[in-house]
Design a protein around this motif. Structure first.
Motif, PDB file in Angstrom:
ATOM      1  N   PRO A  63       0.790  -1.241   0.000  1.00  0.00           N
ATOM      2  CA  PRO A  63       0.000   0.000   0.000  1.00  0.00           C
ATOM      3  C   PRO A  63       0.813   1.276   0.000  1.00  0.00           C
ATOM      4  CG  PRO A  63       0.103  -0.917   2.200  1.00  0.00           C
ATOM      5  CD  PRO A  63       0.852  -1.867   1.324  1.00  0.00           C
ATOM      6  N   GLY A  64       2.120   1.198   0.232  1.00  0.00           N
ATOM      7  CA  GLY A  64       2.926   2.408   0.306  1.00  0.00           C
ATOM      8  C   GLY A  64       4.113   2.168   1.208  1.00  0.00           C
ATOM      9  N   THR A 101       1.682   3.536   8.440  1.00  0.00           N
ATOM     10  CA  THR A 101       0.384   4.215   8.416  1.00  0.00           C
ATOM     11  C   THR A 101      -0.331   4.005   7.087  1.00  0.00           C
ATOM     12  OG1 THR A 101      -0.712   6.270   9.117  1.00  0.00           O
ATOM     13  CG2 THR A 101       1.159   6.483   7.584  1.00  0.00           C
ATOM     14  N   ASN A 102       0.424   3.810   5.997  1.00  0.00           N
ATOM     15  CA  ASN A 102      -0.185   3.487   4.705  1.00  0.00           C
ATOM     16  C   ASN A 102      -0.883   2.140   4.754  1.00  0.00           C
ATOM     17  OD1 ASN A 102       2.775   4.868   3.549  1.00  0.00           O
ATOM     18  ND2 ASN A 102       0.831   5.827   3.071  1.00  0.00           N
ATOM     19  N   GLU A 120      -4.129   2.563   6.777  1.00  0.00           N
ATOM     20  CA  GLU A 120      -5.161   3.232   5.969  1.00  0.00           C
ATOM     21  C   GLU A 120      -5.786   2.243   4.985  1.00  0.00           C
ATOM     22  OE1 GLU A 120      -6.353   6.164   6.396  1.00  0.00           O
ATOM     23  OE2 GLU A 120      -4.844   7.222   7.581  1.00  0.00           O
ATOM     24  N   SER A 155      -1.325   9.480   9.919  1.00  0.00           N
ATOM     25  CA  SER A 155      -2.267  10.000   8.924  1.00  0.00           C
ATOM     26  C   SER A 155      -3.673   9.983   9.525  1.00  0.00           C
ATOM     27  CB  SER A 155      -2.190   9.181   7.634  1.00  0.00           C
ATOM     28  OG  SER A 155      -2.319   7.802   7.913  1.00  0.00           O
ATOM     29  N   SER A 208       5.071  -3.528   8.651  1.00  0.00           N
ATOM     30  CA  SER A 208       5.971  -2.520   8.097  1.00  0.00           C
ATOM     31  C   SER A 208       7.276  -2.597   8.880  1.00  0.00           C
ATOM     32  CB  SER A 208       5.342  -1.125   8.172  1.00  0.00           C
ATOM     33  OG  SER A 208       6.160  -0.168   7.512  1.00  0.00           O
ATOM     34  N   HIS A 255      -6.723   1.676  -4.904  1.00  0.00           N
ATOM     35  CA  HIS A 255      -5.868   2.178  -3.824  1.00  0.00           C
ATOM     36  C   HIS A 255      -4.439   2.036  -4.322  1.00  0.00           C
ATOM     37  CE1 HIS A 255      -5.095   3.185   0.447  1.00  0.00           C
ATOM     38  NE2 HIS A 255      -3.962   2.521   0.235  1.00  0.00           N
ATOM     39  N   GLY A 272      -0.263   4.147  -4.961  1.00  0.00           N
ATOM     40  CA  GLY A 272       0.732   5.071  -4.441  1.00  0.00           C
ATOM     41  C   GLY A 272       2.012   4.942  -5.234  1.00  0.00           C
ATOM     42  N   ARG A 303       4.920   2.438  -3.697  1.00  0.00           N
ATOM     43  CA  ARG A 303       4.535   1.146  -3.124  1.00  0.00           C
ATOM     44  C   ARG A 303       5.370   0.002  -3.683  1.00  0.00           C
ATOM     45  NH1 ARG A 303       1.112   2.650  -7.082  1.00  0.00           N
ATOM     46  NH2 ARG A 303       0.127   1.109  -8.462  1.00  0.00           N
TER      47      ARG A 303
END
Length: 422
Positions: free
Chosen positions: A112-113, A117-118, A121, A147, A270, A297, A299, A302
């Motif tokens: 996701p990134g 925090t990505n 989310e 975020s 992460s 979704h 980024g 990612r």
């Protein structure tokens, strides 16, 4: 040799006031290897911080560094968004064979990134999409990121205040031991779910950390986690385990929820998944939850292929067999014993010790003492941070690869720091 004062002027004049860790460790670091850092004066520090848990295998692990250098020298792909690359394929195959398949975990993998925090989310967004409901339940003293969506399920009042806007669609419930075991687990939560007049919007999901790191090293019991999983199943809510700091072996097993015998619907990873401190995060979820439309979704960053390379090397080096898990548990027992000795040496401090694997905390009755201990530890050559809602806990996150002698050295420095601040 006379040591010069570190030149911090450019940081103090140009960098934002938001900086934090450098205020407690006012020096300029130039070198790192294993569990040690060295500053520009040549002073060495034992690292019990490890990039807030992003360096489970220490600084500049030789096997991971060699894999990364070979990949760069061969002009391997650096930036790839979500394109298919050899680096990503190697990571996915290794993650499947060494992590998911041996544990019989039915997960698909989403990138996701770059940050934890990505991943949070993405998990919250997916849960809402699957269930068609907005509310998310979190827990007291939780921390899930900075975020807005992650802050809405974070407990810390200072971090929440930084949002500048209302943080909605999140409802906190008591974490394990929050009410000192005076009330049966989940009595309040389940009563609200059953009562049509409670005013609680039915949640799409519950998000939980098995050990709350930033919240003060609060450890959830296995039975509490199993009861939570059962409650989620009965009430058609997805269970999200945030394993960003406690995953990748921090508590012993690769995932921190393994010991409890639960299988979350969604897991976020992460920090140490790249193994080398490179930005990378994963959102794992059951195959039937993969309801994303292509590009729904995304980024730009990612697809950090350098992180794929080091993550693959970390899994191959440390997660073939159970050697790492056994070592972490053994080192954890060494830490626990040392912290109990410190506590017993100073009974008037009212200290409490708690932790699992190689995440440990020492909470002091005097809410200001932990910060004083951390400052003195730095003066003596040890990096430790504080955590908890009032920074009342000295938090230890040694590298999983730390040697017994080096671990003992850091613990002796900590003991001295406590002694010299009493």
């Amino acid at each position: 040799m006379t040591k010069r004062q570190p030149d911090l002027s450019v940081f103090e004049t140009l960098e934002s006031e938001v900086r934090s860790y450098c205020r407690g460790w006012p020096t300029v670091f130039v070198h790192a290897r294993g569990s040690r850092l060295r500053d520009e004066n040549g002073r060495s520090y034992v690292d019990f911080f490890t990039g807030a848990g992003s360096l489970n295998y220490g600084h500049n692990d030789p096997a991971l560094k060699r894999a990364l250098l070979d990949y760069i020298e061969a002009d391997g792909i650096t930036h790839g968004l979500d394109m298919a690359t050899a680096g990503k394929r190697a990571f996915l195959e290794t993650f499947l064979n060494l992590v998911l398949r041996p544990r019989e975990l039915p997960y698909k993998v989403m990138f996701p990134g770059p940050a934890g925090t990505n991943a949070v989310e993405a998990a919250l967004k997916l849960a809402r999409k699957v269930k068609g409901r907005e509310a998310i339940v979190s827990f007291t003293n939780a921390f899930h990121g900075m975020s807005l969506g992650a802050l809405a399920v974070t407990g810390n009042v200072v971090k929440r205040a930084g949002a500048g806007v209302p943080l909605v669609h999140g409802t906190p419930m008591p974490f394990d031991h929050y009410l000192d075991d005076r009330v049966p687990d989940f009595l309040w939560f389940e009563r609200l779910l059953d009562d049509q007049g409670s005013g609680l919007n039915k949640p799409a999901a519950v998000i939980v950390e098995t050990v709350q790191g930033e919240g003060g090293v609060n450890v959830a019991r296995g039975e509490w986690l199993r009861e939570l999983a059962g409650l989620c199943h009965r009430h058609d809510m997805l269970l999200i385990v945030d394993d960003i700091q406690m995953g990748c072996g921090r508590t012993g097993a690769f995932f921190s929820f393994e010991e409890a015998g639960i299988t979350p619907d969604i897991v976020t990873l992460s920090k140490s998944i790249s193994g080398y401190g490179l930005p990378m995060s994963l959102c794992l979820f059951r195959h039937d939850l993969d309801v994303w439309e292509p590009g729904e979704h995304n980024g730009t960053f990612r697809g950090n292929n350098h992180a794929f390379v080091t993550a693959t090397a970390a899994l191959e080096t440390y997660w073939t067999g159970n050697r790492m898990e056994k070592q972490t548990i053994a080192r954890g027992e060494q830490v626990e014993q040392a912290l109990h000795m410190i506590r017993d040496e100073h009974p008037h401090l009212g200290a409490a010790v708690r932790g699992r694997g190689l995440v440990w905390g020492m909470e002091f009755a005097d809410r200001h003492r932990a910060s004083a201990v951390a400052r003195r530890a730095f003066d003596l050559g040890l990096l430790v941070e504080t955590s908890g809602p009032e920074d009342e806990v000295v938090k230890l996150l040694p590298a999983l690869t730390v040697g017994a002698e080096e671990l003992d050295e850091g613990l002796r420095i900590l003991a001295r720091a406590v002694r010299e601040t009493t």
